[in-house]
Design an enzyme around this catalytic site. Structure first.
Site, PDB file in Angstrom:
ATOM      1  N   GLY A 256       0.797  -1.219   0.000  1.00  0.00           N
ATOM      2  CA  GLY A 256       0.000   0.000   0.000  1.00  0.00           C
ATOM      3  C   GLY A 256       0.831   1.271   0.000  1.00  0.00           C
ATOM      4  N   HIS A 257       0.116   2.400  -0.053  1.00  0.00           N
ATOM      5  CA  HIS A 257       0.798   3.688  -0.157  1.00  0.00           C
ATOM      6  C   HIS A 257       1.573   4.023   1.120  1.00  0.00           C
ATOM      7  CE1 HIS A 257      -3.266   5.703   1.195  1.00  0.00           C
ATOM      8  NE2 HIS A 257      -2.736   4.961   2.133  1.00  0.00           N
ATOM      9  N   ASN A 258       2.711   4.674   0.914  1.00  0.00           N
ATOM     10  CA  ASN A 258       3.600   5.149   1.988  1.00  0.00           C
ATOM     11  C   ASN A 258       4.291   4.027   2.757  1.00  0.00           C
ATOM     12  OD1 ASN A 258       2.496   7.688   1.329  1.00  0.00           O
ATOM     13  ND2 ASN A 258       0.984   7.547   2.967  1.00  0.00           N
TER      14      ASN A 258
END
EC number: 2.3.1.191
Length: 348
Positions: A256-258
């Site tokens: 996922g993001h980050n």
């Protein structure tokens, strides 16, 4: 198995040369001239094959082996038949991997679909893209505006490289990959169907339903990372998603993001890592594990397959289960459950 037309046999390496290459102890000079050209499992290796053994479990296969040579530990060397060359090393499987890479170097990376050098006339490369000498772009690939690609990199058939993406040298971007909003280092391998840099999953409830949170970060993939087929790495929302040097990611993994993954990690198939999680260096995560967002997994931790990680994991820990916890507790709970089930069956 019949010889593979996809990976034809090697011209051959003598046992003596292979022993020197892999730093193996070898004291059967009468076998040193024998040429090895293939690899095979212990049970069916033949005279031109090299194989390996890592435990006493397949000793019967070893004693009956017709292999040309076998990598083994010192403890098992006495079990090797006299007609088989014993290559004694501390880590037999690692030595076998080195030998296999010598005999089948083409199998280290995804194979090309087409032949020919340079840019296929059936590819589209934006005039503003900058490609160093030696880049191969196969038919159907698209390279966007202001993209930069280093020498020796392969862009496979049907792959799409987004605008302003930067890809280093000697990379393999396989068939059907998409790479957007990303900076990629050297010697990176993306297997077929990998998706890099698409939107992260970000929404916030509002009076009209779910409002989208824009994702304006990047994906940064450091040198010598390998990502398996159909895995997805989302770009960051406000920060970057980072995959550390040398990490290996299996097929069908969602990052996922980050998320920040450290160096030399191993992440097995069907793992899902939710946004803004941090994974330290040398972490191993078993298949089908789910990792909650905003947690930290410390350096060297090992997570068993099919676990559910809901909170922080200490460095060096061995956790498993749902929710994930120290393995000692998981095994104790499993033993207690088995004992209760046995008692119920006895009562009935």
């Amino acid at each position: 198995m019949e010889p593979s037309s996809f990976y034809p046999p090697h011209g051959g390496v003598t046992i003596a040369a292979l022993a020197e290459l892999c730093s193996a102890e070898f004291d059967q000079p009468d076998l040193g001239h024998r040429v090895l050209s293939g690899i095979a499992p212990l049970a069916r290796a033949q005279g031109a094959d090299v194989t390996f053994i890592t435990s006493r479990k397949p000793l019967d296969d070893l004693r009956q082996s017709q292999a040309g040579a076998v990598f083994c530990s010192r403890a098992l060397a006495s079990e090797v038949p006299a007609h088989v060359a014993a290559l004694v090393v501390a880590h037999p499987q690692a030595a076998f991997a080195m030998a296999a890479a010598v005999l089948f170097p083409a199998a280290l990376r995804p194979l090309r679909i087409t032949t020919g050098a340079g840019i296929s006339p059936a590819a589209h490369v934006d005039p503003s893209a900058r490609l160093e000498d030696g880049v191969i772009v196969e038919a159907g690939a698209v390279i966007g505006a202001d993209a930069e690609i280093g020498a020796g990199t392969l862009v496979g058939a049907g792959a799409v490289i987004g605008r302003k993406v930067r890809i280093g040298r000697n990379c393999s971007i396989s068939t059907g990959c998409t790479v957007q909003h990303a900076l990629i280092g050297n010697e990176v391998i993306l297997h077929p169907g990998v998706r890099i840099g698409q939107d992260g999953f970000g929404y916030v409830p509002g009076p009209r339903g779910l409002d989208k949170i824009v994702q304006i970060g990047r994906v940064i993939i450091q040198d010598k990372v390998e990502i398996g087929a159909n895995s997805c790495v989302d770009r960051g929302a406000l920060d970057d998603t980072i995959i550390g040097e040398g990490s290996k990611i299996d097929n069908l993994v969602q990052i996922g993001h980050n998320v920040r993954i450290g160096r030399h990690c191993v992440i097995v198939s069907q793992v899902g890592i939710a946004g803004s999680t941090t994974v330290g260096d040398m972490v191993m995560i078993g298949g089908a594990t789910g990792v909650n967002g905003h947690v930290h997994i410390g350096d060297g931790a090992q997570i068993a397959a099919m676990s559910g990680v809901a909170g922080d994991v200490p460095a060096g820990a061995r956790w498993g289960g749902v929710p994930a916890r120290p393995m000692r507790g998981v095994l104790r709970d499993a033993a207690d459950a088995n004992a209760r089930a046995f008692a119920r069956n006895q009562k009935n």
